[in-house]
Design a protein around this motif. Sequence first.
Motif, PDB file in Angstrom:
ATOM      1  N   LYS A 179     -51.994   7.430 -32.560  1.00  0.00           N
ATOM      2  CA  LYS A 179     -51.036   8.227 -33.329  1.00  0.00           C
ATOM      3  C   LYS A 179     -49.721   7.470 -33.509  1.00  0.00           C
ATOM      4  CE  LYS A 179     -52.808  12.783 -31.882  1.00  0.00           C
ATOM      5  NZ  LYS A 179     -52.463  14.042 -31.179  1.00  0.00           N
ATOM      6  N   ILE A 180     -49.307   6.744 -32.474  1.00  0.00           N
ATOM      7  CA  ILE A 180     -48.084   5.960 -32.570  1.00  0.00           C
ATOM      8  C   ILE A 180     -48.272   4.819 -33.568  1.00  0.00           C
ATOM      9  CG2 ILE A 180     -46.458   4.502 -31.304  1.00  0.00           C
ATOM     10  CD1 ILE A 180     -47.088   6.126 -28.793  1.00  0.00           C
ATOM     11  N   LEU A 181     -49.420   4.152 -33.503  1.00  0.00           N
ATOM     12  CA  LEU A 181     -49.695   3.069 -34.445  1.00  0.00           C
ATOM     13  C   LEU A 181     -49.638   3.578 -35.880  1.00  0.00           C
ATOM     14  CD1 LEU A 181     -52.711   1.181 -32.769  1.00  0.00           C
ATOM     15  CD2 LEU A 181     -50.267   0.916 -32.350  1.00  0.00           C
ATOM     16  N   THR A 182     -50.218   4.730 -36.096  1.00  0.00           N
ATOM     17  CA  THR A 182     -50.239   5.307 -37.447  1.00  0.00           C
ATOM     18  C   THR A 182     -48.828   5.649 -37.918  1.00  0.00           C
ATOM     19  OG1 THR A 182     -52.467   6.196 -37.112  1.00  0.00           O
ATOM     20  CG2 THR A 182     -51.146   7.186 -38.860  1.00  0.00           C
ATOM     21  N   ALA A 183     -48.022   6.223 -37.017  1.00  0.00           N
ATOM     22  CA  ALA A 183     -46.648   6.582 -37.380  1.00  0.00           C
ATOM     23  C   ALA A 183     -45.832   5.345 -37.762  1.00  0.00           C
ATOM     24  CB  ALA A 183     -45.980   7.329 -36.228  1.00  0.00           C
ATOM     25  N   LEU A 184     -46.023   4.261 -37.026  1.00  0.00           N
ATOM     26  CA  LEU A 184     -45.287   3.033 -37.327  1.00  0.00           C
ATOM     27  C   LEU A 184     -45.812   2.377 -38.600  1.00  0.00           C
ATOM     28  CD1 LEU A 184     -44.974   1.671 -33.687  1.00  0.00           C
ATOM     29  CD2 LEU A 184     -43.093   2.426 -35.151  1.00  0.00           C
ATOM     30  N   ARG A 185     -47.115   2.455 -38.820  1.00  0.00           N
ATOM     31  CA  ARG A 185     -47.688   1.944 -40.074  1.00  0.00           C
ATOM     32  C   ARG A 185     -47.134   2.730 -41.266  1.00  0.00           C
ATOM     33  NH1 ARG A 185     -50.708  -2.911 -40.271  1.00  0.00           N
ATOM     34  NH2 ARG A 185     -51.966  -3.077 -38.380  1.00  0.00           N
ATOM     35  N   ASN A 186     -47.053   4.029 -41.107  1.00  0.00           N
ATOM     36  CA  ASN A 186     -46.522   4.867 -42.193  1.00  0.00           C
ATOM     37  C   ASN A 186     -45.055   4.575 -42.468  1.00  0.00           C
ATOM     38  OD1 ASN A 186     -49.010   6.098 -42.530  1.00  0.00           O
ATOM     39  ND2 ASN A 186     -48.494   7.887 -41.271  1.00  0.00           N
ATOM     40  N   ALA A 187     -44.378   4.026 -41.462  1.00  0.00           N
ATOM     41  CA  ALA A 187     -42.977   3.637 -41.643  1.00  0.00           C
ATOM     42  C   ALA A 187     -42.855   2.236 -42.239  1.00  0.00           C
ATOM     43  CB  ALA A 187     -42.247   3.704 -40.301  1.00  0.00           C
ATOM     44  N   GLY A 188     -44.001   1.620 -42.539  1.00  0.00           N
ATOM     45  CA  GLY A 188     -44.011   0.322 -43.195  1.00  0.00           C
ATOM     46  C   GLY A 188     -44.053  -0.876 -42.275  1.00  0.00           C
TER      47      GLY A 188
END
Length: 226
Positions: free
Chosen positions: A6-15
């Motif tokens: 979930k953290i990886l996804t959140a950071l990916r979504n932040a670019g």
Amino acid sequence: MEKARKILTALRNAGHEAFVVGGAVRDHLLGVSPQDIDIATSADTTVIQRAASSQGWRTLEVGVFFGVVVIVVEGSAYDVATFRTETYGSDSHRPDTVSFAASLREDLSRRDFTMNAMALDENGQLIDFFQGQEDLRLGRIRTVGEPRLRFQEDALRMFRAARFAATFGFEIEPETLAAISPNLYRVRGLSVERVRDEIDKTLIGRYAPKGLRILRKNCLLHLLTG
């Protein structure tokens, strides 16, 4: 791993790039439940905190100076660190300077052993620049890059090699093993507490006699008692 994803996804979504790194990847490949899960990212601490806040996660500023933010997800804490590199000097364990790195590869290249220098992305894809997976398959402990330099940078890595042998029953690769003797002089600069922790972990390893033989035959124990 699900909370970390979930953290990886959140950071990916932040670019930004983000990966689970280090011992957690090693343990995952060995079928062992990781005790600690660390995350490396191209995001700086401000972006990390902002991404966490957008998900309602609490953050702890325990290592912001070094690019580290702790994110608490559903009661579990994860160290999230900006890609970084280190420069070593006279200290036998701690780097003189810590700088932010430009890439995952640069971040992983500073780590001790190949089996601890792998990464997983949010889709479970393995990133392995230094053939760590092959070393795991062969049961081999091998430094990332030139062994003498790795041990000269951080003398505690010599004790860690013995600890990993005691934990997993692996063999230390010959060039890595041969690099211990030229760096024994660096042991005197290590703190007693850090060495004691490594020896304690060696003693409780499933293959403790193997780890102790490595410590004894390579004079690491002698330096502590002599």
